[in-house]
Design a protein around this motif. Structure first.
Motif, PDB file in Angstrom:
ATOM      1  N   HIS A  83      -3.718 -27.151  -5.106  1.00 53.60           N
ATOM      2  CA  HIS A  83      -2.253 -27.101  -5.703  1.00 53.60           C
ATOM      3  C   HIS A  83      -2.435 -28.132  -6.821  1.00 53.60           C
ATOM      4  O   HIS A  83      -1.775 -28.128  -7.911  1.00 53.60           O
ATOM      5  N   SER A  84      -3.105 -29.412  -6.622  1.00 54.35           N
ATOM      6  CA  SER A  84      -3.178 -30.724  -7.439  1.00 54.35           C
ATOM      7  C   SER A  84      -4.239 -30.653  -8.336  1.00 54.35           C
ATOM      8  O   SER A  84      -4.207 -31.063  -9.282  1.00 54.35           O
ATOM      9  N   GLN A  85      -5.251 -30.398  -7.664  1.00 53.84           N
ATOM     10  CA  GLN A  85      -6.777 -30.599  -8.548  1.00 53.84           C
ATOM     11  C   GLN A  85      -7.647 -29.636  -8.818  1.00 53.84           C
ATOM     12  O   GLN A  85      -8.529 -29.641  -9.711  1.00 53.84           O
ATOM     13  N   ALA A  86      -7.260 -28.191  -8.346  1.00 49.65           N
ATOM     14  CA  ALA A  86      -8.091 -27.082  -8.684  1.00 49.65           C
ATOM     15  C   ALA A  86      -7.888 -26.636  -9.994  1.00 49.65           C
ATOM     16  O   ALA A  86      -6.617 -26.701 -10.620  1.00 49.65           O
ATOM     17  N   ARG A  87      -8.906 -26.177 -10.936  1.00 49.31           N
ATOM     18  CA  ARG A  87      -8.781 -25.716 -12.121  1.00 49.31           C
ATOM     19  C   ARG A  87      -9.516 -24.579 -12.516  1.00 49.31           C
ATOM     20  O   ARG A  87     -10.710 -24.426 -11.765  1.00 49.31           O
ATOM     21  N   VAL A  88      -9.034 -23.882 -13.379  1.00 44.70           N
ATOM     22  CA  VAL A  88      -9.876 -22.854 -13.729  1.00 44.70           C
ATOM     23  C   VAL A  88     -11.242 -23.096 -14.212  1.00 44.70           C
ATOM     24  O   VAL A  88     -11.365 -24.041 -15.005  1.00 44.70           O
ATOM     25  N   GLY A  89     -12.275 -22.532 -13.871  1.00 45.74           N
ATOM     26  CA  GLY A  89     -13.658 -22.697 -14.139  1.00 45.74           C
ATOM     27  C   GLY A  89     -14.413 -23.767 -13.206  1.00 45.74           C
ATOM     28  O   GLY A  89     -15.776 -23.677 -12.962  1.00 45.74           O
ATOM     29  N   GLN A  90     -13.867 -24.254 -12.074  1.00 46.18           N
ATOM     30  CA  GLN A  90     -14.286 -25.047 -11.081  1.00 46.18           C
ATOM     31  C   GLN A  90     -15.222 -23.890 -10.127  1.00 46.18           C
ATOM     32  O   GLN A  90     -14.745 -22.888  -9.990  1.00 46.18           O
ATOM     33  N   THR A  91     -16.053 -24.509  -9.527  1.00 41.55           N
ATOM     34  CA  THR A  91     -16.908 -23.430  -8.645  1.00 41.55           C
ATOM     35  C   THR A  91     -16.826 -24.204  -7.164  1.00 41.55           C
ATOM     36  O   THR A  91     -16.505 -25.357  -7.154  1.00 41.55           O
ATOM     37  N   LEU A  92     -16.735 -23.309  -6.297  1.00 43.50           N
ATOM     38  CA  LEU A  92     -16.534 -23.813  -4.943  1.00 43.50           C
ATOM     39  C   LEU A  92     -17.516 -23.070  -3.928  1.00 43.50           C
ATOM     40  O   LEU A  92     -17.952 -21.823  -4.329  1.00 43.50           O
ATOM     41  N   GLN A  93     -17.974 -23.501  -2.885  1.00 43.37           N
ATOM     42  CA  GLN A  93     -18.824 -22.973  -1.766  1.00 43.37           C
ATOM     43  C   GLN A  93     -18.072 -21.892  -0.980  1.00 43.37           C
ATOM     44  O   GLN A  93     -16.972 -22.516  -0.571  1.00 43.37           O
ATOM     45  N   ALA A  94     -18.419 -20.972  -0.552  1.00 47.44           N
ATOM     46  CA  ALA A  94     -17.554 -20.018   0.277  1.00 47.44           C
ATOM     47  C   ALA A  94     -18.740 -19.463   1.323  1.00 47.44           C
ATOM     48  O   ALA A  94     -19.703 -19.329   0.848  1.00 47.44           O
ATOM     49  N   GLN A  95     -18.004 -19.092   2.717  1.00 51.85           N
ATOM     50  CA  GLN A  95     -18.824 -18.413   3.406  1.00 51.85           C
ATOM     51  C   GLN A  95     -18.100 -16.808   3.535  1.00 51.85           C
ATOM     52  O   GLN A  95     -17.175 -16.814   3.150  1.00 51.85           O
ATOM     53  N   ALA A  96     -19.073 -15.952   3.988  1.00 55.28           N
ATOM     54  CA  ALA A  96     -18.882 -14.456   4.037  1.00 55.28           C
ATOM     55  C   ALA A  96     -17.456 -14.320   4.604  1.00 55.28           C
ATOM     56  O   ALA A  96     -17.207 -15.231   5.686  1.00 55.28           O
ATOM     57  N   PRO A  97     -16.689 -13.417   4.233  1.00 60.75           N
ATOM     58  CA  PRO A  97     -15.398 -13.299   4.773  1.00 60.75           C
ATOM     59  C   PRO A  97     -15.638 -12.841   6.147  1.00 60.75           C
ATOM     60  O   PRO A  97     -16.524 -11.880   6.696  1.00 60.75           O
ATOM     61  N   ARG A  98     -14.624 -13.253   7.282  1.00 60.34           N
ATOM     62  CA  ARG A  98     -14.477 -12.678   8.432  1.00 60.34           C
ATOM     63  C   ARG A  98     -13.305 -12.209   8.854  1.00 60.34           C
ATOM     64  O   ARG A  98     -12.170 -12.390   8.132  1.00 60.34           O
ATOM     65  N   ASN A  99     -13.195 -11.154   9.763  1.00 55.29           N
ATOM     66  CA  ASN A  99     -12.131 -10.367  10.002  1.00 55.29           C
ATOM     67  C   ASN A  99     -11.683 -10.629  11.626  1.00 55.29           C
ATOM     68  O   ASN A  99     -12.276  -9.763  12.509  1.00 55.29           O
ATOM     69  N   ASP A 100     -10.696 -11.267  11.871  1.00 55.06           N
ATOM     70  CA  ASP A 100     -10.223 -11.584  13.273  1.00 55.06           C
ATOM     71  C   ASP A 100      -8.802 -10.962  13.496  1.00 55.06           C
ATOM     72  O   ASP A 100      -8.283 -11.044  14.615  1.00 55.06           O
ATOM     73  N   PHE A 101      -8.560 -10.113  12.285  1.00 59.21           N
ATOM     74  CA  PHE A 101      -7.055  -9.607  12.203  1.00 59.21           C
ATOM     75  C   PHE A 101      -7.454  -8.211  11.741  1.00 59.21           C
ATOM     76  O   PHE A 101      -6.758  -7.959  10.344  1.00 59.21           O
ATOM     77  N   ALA A 102      -8.175  -7.408  12.305  1.00 55.07           N
ATOM     78  CA  ALA A 102      -8.779  -6.103  11.628  1.00 55.07           C
ATOM     79  C   ALA A 102      -7.517  -5.041  11.710  1.00 55.07           C
ATOM     80  O   ALA A 102      -6.974  -4.961  12.582  1.00 55.07           O
ATOM     81  N   LEU A 103      -7.534  -4.230  10.676  1.00 63.48           N
ATOM     82  CA  LEU A 103      -6.597  -3.037  10.555  1.00 63.48           C
ATOM     83  C   LEU A 103      -7.220  -1.863  11.455  1.00 63.48           C
ATOM     84  O   LEU A 103      -8.512  -1.616  10.991  1.00 63.48           O
ATOM     85  N   ASN A 104      -6.374  -1.078  12.340  1.00 64.02           N
ATOM     86  CA  ASN A 104      -6.831   0.127  12.730  1.00 64.02           C
ATOM     87  C   ASN A 104      -6.496   1.156  11.625  1.00 64.02           C
ATOM     88  O   ASN A 104      -5.408   1.411  11.343  1.00 64.02           O
ATOM     89  N   GLU A 105      -7.557   1.638  11.095  1.00 67.85           N
ATOM     90  CA  GLU A 105      -7.394   2.618   9.983  1.00 67.85           C
ATOM     91  C   GLU A 105      -7.146   3.847  10.409  1.00 67.85           C
ATOM     92  O   GLU A 105      -6.978   5.038   9.648  1.00 67.85           O
ATOM     93  N   HIS A 106      -7.100   4.243  11.877  1.00 70.66           N
ATOM     94  CA  HIS A 106      -7.032   5.431  12.218  1.00 70.66           C
ATOM     95  C   HIS A 106      -5.588   5.940  12.932  1.00 70.66           C
ATOM     96  O   HIS A 106      -5.389   6.977  13.608  1.00 70.66           O
TER      97      HIS A 106
END
Length: 317
Positions: A83-106
């Motif tokens: 909220h206070s320091q992030a700016r457009v254009g900055q880069t961040l490292q991320a890890q691949a998305p994880r899903n522990d709250f999965a939607l049942n699609e059926h």
């Protein structure tokens, strides 16, 4: 083994409510992004050696991820920095998305219940259900209409004909009755809830007679204090190290201090990033991400918050 990271660039920052910012994140080299199914969260590496998990607002379609972050007065650093320091254009490292709250699609019927910023994974679910043409209803509680992020977006999704939106604002004396919502849902419905602790507790009580495989929830923080009593040893089978866990330290602290790499993010037992296989010993489970069956089996532990009931734990690290 440390999880592989990739680079994301902040492409847009948007004010959603007075205390919620959304962030659009994309590859600076236009590389394809890992798949992010509805309900998944993204783990970001922030300055100050912080790792934080944020629910994704959609599936990453269009070559970018979107998250929404509420400014928390008692922030442990993540929301304060964004909220206070992030700016457009900055880069961040991320890890691949994880899903522990999965939607049942059926599922023939999906009931989504959100409180405050807990709307984020449920918005992704509503979008996905619309694309599948499946029926859903979303019950969204917030203190007031102006603090109800994505209300217009949700109304548009409901207007597409597959879902319905029900809003509850305490400022208008409209309060969400979770028990009534559960009673009104069909016996085959899958129910989902994300929000503050009180909301989750009410949801668990209201759904206690439902089959557990049809009840899904995600907490912001653990209900229980982390295990810091210490007084036991952790034998790390792969690295060959013996780690003594002293009073005042978590198991994760002791593992990291021993120089053993282990992925972690929330440090509260919510996200499951630091999940570790238990070879022998009895964990003292304090987490919110393992199922009750997984806790009873004692085959895994969340070391950022859980400890040991036995004098020794042997871990697959």
């Amino acid at each position: 083994m440390p999880q592989e990271t990739f680079t994301l660039q902040i492409r847009q920052i948007r004010l959603e409510t007075d205390d919620v910012l959304s962030f659009e994140l994309a590859s600076p080299t236009q590389n394809p992004l890992p798949v992010a199914p509805a309900g998944a969260h993204l783990e970001l590496h922030l300055p100050g050696a912080l790792q934080r998990s944020y629910s994704l607002l959609d599936e990453g379609l269009g070559g970018c991820y979107r998250i929404a972050v509420k400014r928390e007065p008692q922030s442990r650093g993540g929301s304060a920095w964004l909220h206070s320091q992030a700016r457009v254009g900055q880069t961040l490292q991320a890890q691949a998305p994880r899903n522990d709250f999965a939607l049942n699609e059926h599922a023939p019927e999906s009931i989504l219940i959100a409180g405050g910023i807990g709307i984020t994974p449920l918005l992704a679910m509503a979008r996905r259900l619309n694309r599948l043409g499946h029926r859903w209803s979303l019950h969204y509680a917030a203190p007031s209409p102006d603090r109800m992020a994505y209300r217009d977006c949700l109304q548009a999704l409901a207007a597409d004909g597959h879902g319905s939106l029900h809003t509850y604002c305490s400022s208008e004396d409209r309060r969400l009755d979770i028990a009534a919502v559960v009673r009104a849902s069909g016996p085959q419905a899958h129910l989902y809830c994300c929000g503050p602790a009180g909301l989750i507790d009410d949801f668990i009580t209201a759904t206690q007679d439902r089959p557990p495989e049809r009840v899904h929830y995600e907490r912001f923080a653990a209900r229980h204090a982390a295990s810091t009593e210490g007084g036991y040893e952790a034998l790390l089978a792969r690295s060959g190290k013996t780690v003594k866990v002293s009073a005042g330290r978590t198991l994760l602290d002791a593992i990291l201090d021993a120089g053993v790499d282990i992925p972690y993010a929330c440090s509260q037992g919510v996200c499951g990033t630091c999940r570790t296989r238990v070879i022998s010993g009895t964990p003292d489970h304090r987490d919110e991400c393992l199922t009750e069956a997984e806790r009873q089996s004692n085959e895994a532990i969340i070391p950022c918050c859980s400890g040991a009931l036995s004098s020794t734990l042997v871990l697959d690290l």
